[in-house]
Design a protein around this motif. Structure first.
Motif, short mmCIF file in Angstrom:
data_model
loop_
_atom_site.label_atom_id
_atom_site.label_comp_id
_atom_site.label_asym_id
_atom_site.label_seq_id
_atom_site.Cartn_x
_atom_site.Cartn_y
_atom_site.Cartn_z
N ARG A 35 -5.32 -70.85 73.07
CA ARG A 35 -5.00 -70.32 71.73
C ARG A 35 -3.68 -70.79 71.16
NH1 ARG A 35 -7.76 -64.54 71.82
NH2 ARG A 35 -9.82 -65.34 72.31
N LEU A 36 -2.83 -71.36 71.98
CA LEU A 36 -1.51 -71.75 71.48
C LEU A 36 -1.50 -73.20 71.02
CD1 LEU A 36 0.93 -70.18 74.09
CD2 LEU A 36 0.15 -69.22 71.93
N SER A 37 -0.71 -73.45 70.00
CA SER A 37 -0.51 -74.83 69.57
C SER A 37 0.30 -75.55 70.64
CB SER A 37 0.26 -74.85 68.24
OG SER A 37 1.59 -74.41 68.46
N ARG A 41 2.86 -73.77 73.19
CA ARG A 41 2.61 -73.92 74.62
C ARG A 41 3.87 -74.41 75.33
NH1 ARG A 41 -1.82 -77.62 74.86
NH2 ARG A 41 -2.74 -76.38 73.24
N GLU A 42 4.52 -75.37 74.72
CA GLU A 42 5.76 -75.90 75.31
C GLU A 42 6.82 -74.80 75.42
OE1 GLU A 42 9.17 -79.18 74.22
OE2 GLU A 42 7.10 -79.61 73.65
N ALA A 43 6.92 -73.95 74.41
CA ALA A 43 7.90 -72.87 74.42
C ALA A 43 7.58 -71.83 75.49
CB ALA A 43 7.97 -72.21 73.04
N ALA A 44 6.30 -71.63 75.82
CA ALA A 44 5.89 -70.60 76.76
C ALA A 44 5.74 -71.13 78.19
CB ALA A 44 4.57 -69.99 76.31
N THR A 45 5.94 -72.39 78.41
CA THR A 45 5.70 -72.99 79.73
C THR A 45 6.53 -72.31 80.83
OG1 THR A 45 5.03 -75.11 78.84
CG2 THR A 45 5.88 -75.12 81.08
N GLY A 46 7.77 -71.99 80.58
CA GLY A 46 8.61 -71.35 81.59
C GLY A 46 8.07 -70.01 82.03
N VAL A 47 7.60 -69.22 81.09
CA VAL A 47 7.06 -67.89 81.42
C VAL A 47 5.79 -68.05 82.25
CG1 VAL A 47 6.02 -65.80 80.44
CG2 VAL A 47 8.03 -66.80 79.37
N ILE A 48 4.92 -68.94 81.83
CA ILE A 48 3.67 -69.14 82.57
C ILE A 48 3.96 -69.67 83.97
CG2 ILE A 48 1.53 -70.48 82.63
CD1 ILE A 48 1.55 -68.18 80.58
#
Length: 53
Positions: A35-37, A41-48
């Protein structure tokens, strides 16, 4: 977007509820992958990455 699920997963791990932590991580992964652009996705990579460990 991932603040609440991340908090839920951390709380589950602290409580020793590994099954819940895995379910939350799985839900986060589906949102991340489908669902992420690419920019989000790049911004959320650390959390994942934290929750895959």
């Amino acid at each position: 977007m991932f603040d609440r699920p991340a908090d839920d997963s951390r709380a589950a791990r602290v409580a020793g509820d590994l099954a819940l932590a895995k379910r939350v991580r799985g839900a986060m992964g589906r949102v991340y992958a489908l669902r992420l652009s690419p920019q989000d996705r790049e911004a959320a990579t650390g959390v994942i990455r934290e929750f895959k460990q």
